[in-house]
Design a protein around this motif. Structure first.
Motif, short mmCIF file in Angstrom:
data_model
loop_
_atom_site.label_atom_id
_atom_site.label_comp_id
_atom_site.label_asym_id
_atom_site.label_seq_id
_atom_site.Cartn_x
_atom_site.Cartn_y
_atom_site.Cartn_z
N PRO A 13 0.84 -1.20 0.00
CA PRO A 13 0.00 0.00 0.00
C PRO A 13 0.88 1.26 0.00
O PRO A 13 1.95 1.28 0.59
CB PRO A 13 -0.81 -0.10 1.29
CG PRO A 13 -0.27 -1.24 2.06
CD PRO A 13 0.69 -2.00 1.19
N ILE A 14 0.40 2.28 -0.65
CA ILE A 14 1.17 3.51 -0.77
C ILE A 14 0.95 4.38 0.47
O ILE A 14 -0.17 4.68 0.83
CB ILE A 14 0.79 4.28 -2.05
CG1 ILE A 14 1.21 3.46 -3.27
CG2 ILE A 14 1.42 5.66 -2.07
CD1 ILE A 14 0.85 4.06 -4.59
N ASN A 15 2.05 4.75 1.10
CA ASN A 15 2.03 5.63 2.26
C ASN A 15 2.32 7.05 1.81
O ASN A 15 3.01 7.27 0.83
CB ASN A 15 3.09 5.21 3.28
CG ASN A 15 2.86 3.82 3.80
OD1 ASN A 15 1.74 3.43 4.07
ND2 ASN A 15 3.93 3.06 3.94
N ARG A 16 1.82 8.00 2.58
CA ARG A 16 2.12 9.41 2.34
C ARG A 16 2.46 10.05 3.67
O ARG A 16 1.66 10.00 4.59
CB ARG A 16 0.92 10.12 1.73
CG ARG A 16 0.65 9.69 0.31
CD ARG A 16 -0.57 10.40 -0.24
NE ARG A 16 -0.83 9.96 -1.59
CZ ARG A 16 -1.50 8.86 -1.91
NH1 ARG A 16 -2.00 8.09 -0.99
NH2 ARG A 16 -1.68 8.53 -3.16
N SER A 17 3.61 10.68 3.74
CA SER A 17 3.96 11.36 4.99
C SER A 17 3.30 12.73 5.00
O SER A 17 3.05 13.34 3.95
CB SER A 17 5.47 11.50 5.13
OG SER A 17 5.96 12.54 4.32
N THR A 18 3.01 13.23 6.19
CA THR A 18 2.42 14.56 6.34
C THR A 18 3.36 15.62 5.79
O THR A 18 2.93 16.57 5.14
CB THR A 18 2.14 14.83 7.84
OG1 THR A 18 1.34 13.75 8.33
CG2 THR A 18 1.41 16.13 8.04
N LYS A 19 4.66 15.43 6.02
CA LYS A 19 5.65 16.39 5.54
C LYS A 19 5.67 16.43 4.00
O LYS A 19 5.69 17.50 3.41
CB LYS A 19 7.04 16.02 6.07
CG LYS A 19 8.12 16.99 5.68
CD LYS A 19 9.46 16.59 6.27
CE LYS A 19 10.55 17.54 5.83
NZ LYS A 19 11.86 17.13 6.32
N ALA A 20 5.65 15.26 3.36
CA ALA A 20 5.67 15.21 1.89
C ALA A 20 4.41 15.85 1.32
O ALA A 20 4.46 16.53 0.30
CB ALA A 20 5.81 13.77 1.41
N THR A 21 3.27 15.64 1.98
CA THR A 21 2.02 16.23 1.51
C THR A 21 2.10 17.75 1.59
O THR A 21 1.71 18.46 0.65
CB THR A 21 0.84 15.70 2.33
OG1 THR A 21 0.78 14.28 2.16
CG2 THR A 21 -0.48 16.31 1.88
N ARG A 25 7.79 9.32 1.63
CA ARG A 25 8.34 10.59 2.09
C ARG A 25 8.79 11.48 0.92
O ARG A 25 9.49 12.47 1.11
CB ARG A 25 9.50 10.34 3.05
CG ARG A 25 10.68 9.63 2.43
CD ARG A 25 11.76 9.39 3.49
NE ARG A 25 12.93 8.80 2.94
CZ ARG A 25 13.23 7.50 2.98
NH1 ARG A 25 12.39 6.66 3.55
NH2 ARG A 25 14.33 7.05 2.45
N TYR A 26 8.39 11.12 -0.28
CA TYR A 26 8.81 11.84 -1.47
C TYR A 26 7.63 12.55 -2.12
O TYR A 26 6.48 12.20 -1.92
CB TYR A 26 9.41 10.86 -2.50
CG TYR A 26 10.52 10.04 -1.92
CD1 TYR A 26 11.75 10.63 -1.61
CD2 TYR A 26 10.35 8.69 -1.64
CE1 TYR A 26 12.78 9.88 -1.06
CE2 TYR A 26 11.38 7.95 -1.08
CZ TYR A 26 12.59 8.55 -0.79
OH TYR A 26 13.60 7.81 -0.24
#
Length: 124
Positions: free
Chosen positions: A2-10, A48-49
């Motif tokens: 599953p694809i994760n998304r960091s708050t910082k990257a968003t 994180r990208y």
């Protein structure tokens, strides 16, 4: 995976959408509104990208690389994205800006071909 998304990257992606580079503006004019038959998002966060341009259907990231890019860091990043099934198509800005009227259609055709192959369908 599953694809994760960091708050910082968003947060970084949202900010980057407001200040695109010249190359990103040009590329967005090429891919926006599904002009190539595939939907692309710009400054899309994954893990994180943030990806310059991303087509979810083809699991394809298009990265326009300025002079500041570090090949070792890019290789590490590409490997992490590959774990998500995402192929990274890198274009150095120098090469992008040197596309002539004769070569630009070849670049666009290559991008469409990659999307078609990875999405297993023809462009609309």
């Amino acid at each position: 995976m599953p694809i994760n998304r960091s708050t910082k990257a968003t947060a970084q992606a949202r900010a980057a959408r407001k200040r695109p580079s010249v190359a990103e503006k040009i590329m967005w004019s090429i891919v926006r509104d599904s002009k190539l038959g595939f939907k692309f998002k710009r400054e899309h966060p994954i893990d994180r990208y943030r990806l310059d341009f991303y087509c979810h259907e083809a699991m394809l990231a298009v990265e326009l690389d300025g002079e500041q890019h570090d090949p070792a860091k890019d290789a590490e990043r590409d490997a992490i994205l590959a774990d998500y099934g995402i192929l990274v198509f890198r274009i150095p800005n120098v090469q992008f800006f040197n596309l002539t009227e004769e070569r630009a259609p070849d670049f666009i055709a290559e991008l469409i071909q990659i999307c078609e192959t990875r999405a297993n369908r023809k462009a609309l």
